[in-house]
Scaffold this motif. Sequence first.
Motif, PDB file in Angstrom:
ATOM      1  N   THR A   1       0.830  -1.205   0.000  1.00  9.33           N
ATOM      2  CA  THR A   1       0.000   0.000   0.000  1.00  9.33           C
ATOM      3  C   THR A   1       0.866   1.257   0.000  1.00  9.33           C
ATOM      4  O   THR A   1       0.617   2.197  -0.740  1.00  9.33           O
ATOM      5  CB  THR A   1      -0.919   0.011   1.237  1.00  9.33           C
TER       6      THR A   1
ATOM      7  N   ASN B   1       2.398   1.839  -3.342  1.00  9.03           N
ATOM      8  CA  ASN B   1       1.414   2.340  -4.299  1.00  9.03           C
ATOM      9  C   ASN B   1       1.118   3.815  -4.077  1.00  9.03           C
ATOM     10  O   ASN B   1       1.005   4.583  -5.016  1.00  9.03           O
ATOM     11  CB  ASN B   1       0.103   1.544  -4.182  1.00  9.03           C
ATOM     12  N   ASN B   2       1.001   4.188  -2.798  1.00  9.10           N
ATOM     13  CA  ASN B   2       0.675   5.582  -2.494  1.00  9.10           C
ATOM     14  C   ASN B   2       1.778   6.527  -2.964  1.00  9.10           C
ATOM     15  O   ASN B   2       1.505   7.575  -3.535  1.00  9.10           O
ATOM     16  CB  ASN B   2       0.445   5.755  -0.991  1.00  9.10           C
TER      17      ASN B   2
ATOM     18  N   ASP C   1       1.516   6.768  -6.658  1.00 10.00           N
ATOM     19  CA  ASP C   1       0.381   7.594  -7.073  1.00 10.00           C
ATOM     20  C   ASP C   1       0.679   9.074  -6.903  1.00 10.00           C
ATOM     21  O   ASP C   1       0.363   9.884  -7.770  1.00 10.00           O
ATOM     22  CB  ASP C   1      -0.869   7.238  -6.255  1.00 10.00           C
TER      23      ASP C   1
ATOM     24  N   LEU D   1       2.855  10.216  -9.598  1.00 10.98           N
ATOM     25  CA  LEU D   1       2.160  10.330 -10.875  1.00 10.98           C
ATOM     26  C   LEU D   1       1.273  11.569 -10.905  1.00 10.98           C
ATOM     27  O   LEU D   1       1.225  12.273 -11.903  1.00 10.98           O
ATOM     28  CB  LEU D   1       1.293   9.095 -11.117  1.00 10.98           C
TER      29      LEU D   1
ATOM     30  N   LYS E   1       1.026  14.554 -13.746  1.00  5.67           N
ATOM     31  CA  LYS E   1       0.066  13.777 -14.505  1.00  5.67           C
ATOM     32  C   LYS E   1      -0.064  14.280 -15.947  1.00  5.67           C
ATOM     33  O   LYS E   1      -0.093  13.493 -16.884  1.00  5.67           O
ATOM     34  CB  LYS E   1      -1.291  13.840 -13.819  1.00  5.67           C
TER      35      LYS E   1
ATOM     36  N   GLU F   1       6.580   7.329 -15.923  1.00  6.99           N
ATOM     37  CA  GLU F   1       6.642   6.003 -15.285  1.00  6.99           C
ATOM     38  C   GLU F   1       7.867   5.888 -14.378  1.00  6.99           C
ATOM     39  O   GLU F   1       8.564   4.872 -14.384  1.00  6.99           O
ATOM     40  CB  GLU F   1       6.659   4.892 -16.336  1.00  6.99           C
TER      41      GLU F   1
ATOM     42  N   TRP G   1      11.125   4.483 -15.845  1.00  6.78           N
ATOM     43  CA  TRP G   1      11.283   3.103 -16.351  1.00  6.78           C
ATOM     44  C   TRP G   1      11.154   3.003 -17.859  1.00  6.78           C
ATOM     45  O   TRP G   1      11.764   2.133 -18.485  1.00  6.78           O
ATOM     46  CB  TRP G   1      10.290   2.167 -15.656  1.00  6.78           C
TER      47      TRP G   1
END
Lengths: 210, 128
Positions: B2, B5-6, B9, B12, B16, B82, B85
């Motif tokens: 988690t 992921n946070n 996010d 991103l 964005k 990304e 990557w």
Amino acid sequence: MSVALDEKASTPTFYVIEDEHHDHSDEGPTMLGFWIYLMSDALIFATLFATYGVLFTAYAGGPTPRELFELPLVALNTAFLLISSITYGMGMMAMRDGDQAKVQMWLVLTFLFGLAFISVELYEFSHMIAEGATPQRSAFLSAFFTLVGTHGLHVTFGLIWIAVMLAQVGMHGLIPDNQRRLMCLGMFWHLLDVVWIGVFTFVYLLGVIQ
Amino acid sequence: MTVRNNTHDAGLAAHKHKSGHGSRRDYMIGFLLSVVLTAIPFWLVMSGVLSAAPTAVLVTLLAVIQVLVHTVYFLHVDTRSESGWTLVALIFTAIIVLIVISGSLWIMYHLHGNMMPPALPPTAAPPM
């Protein structure tokens, strides 16, 4: 799975993970995964370019690039593919603005320029084959038709994909799933333009001056 | 998981609109550069202003530049998209592509040279 069953049905854990991706479906792992697929596609073209590079003087007494290639035709084709790249880019800008009608218009334009590219290429191939310059004639021509034909096949599948996306956007609008698909298609389409730079430079231009 | 992921996010969300999208200005710059970088090599070859060798070098150089232009302005590959990557995957692929193409040409050129010497006079051929 058994853990999820033990919990209350209102808060299953796997829905939470799914929801995280729905917030920004134009990002997430799909883009990177598709990019890595495209890189593997680039490796296919690398092997075909290497094959062409090894065989491009093996004429077997047959026609040479200077006799076969018509540069004005190649220049026209290059223009078609380059314009189709910018029309697709404008479509992506319209998608960011949420303007569905404009997205569809730019997709149709991209499709038409892509179709023009394929039409000119098929005309060129049929012309060459009619003159006896078939893939069987020499190793040079085998390598030429394999490399340029594989690129043309990619463009053809790109056209099918554009047609599918026009239907998808027409039916469901610019939903997050369609936005993600359009971004993948965009990467595919732009990469084909990059491969074409290699083709018009190393096959056609350098073929004529050698 | 988690936490990772946070962080991902948040990264991103911060860029964005930059990653994966570009802007109209980016596309127009890329398109104009591509038109110039396509027109020059076609003109060089079709007019024949230079001899073969310098033309070949210039045409190859312009192709490399145009590939970079497309990568930056159309494919939007940069250090941020990304988390870098896509750039790492691209550099890795570029290295493999160079090895495959230059390696094949190098090996086959020398093999060809050893197996089929050009214009060898019949008398110079080794006895059977």
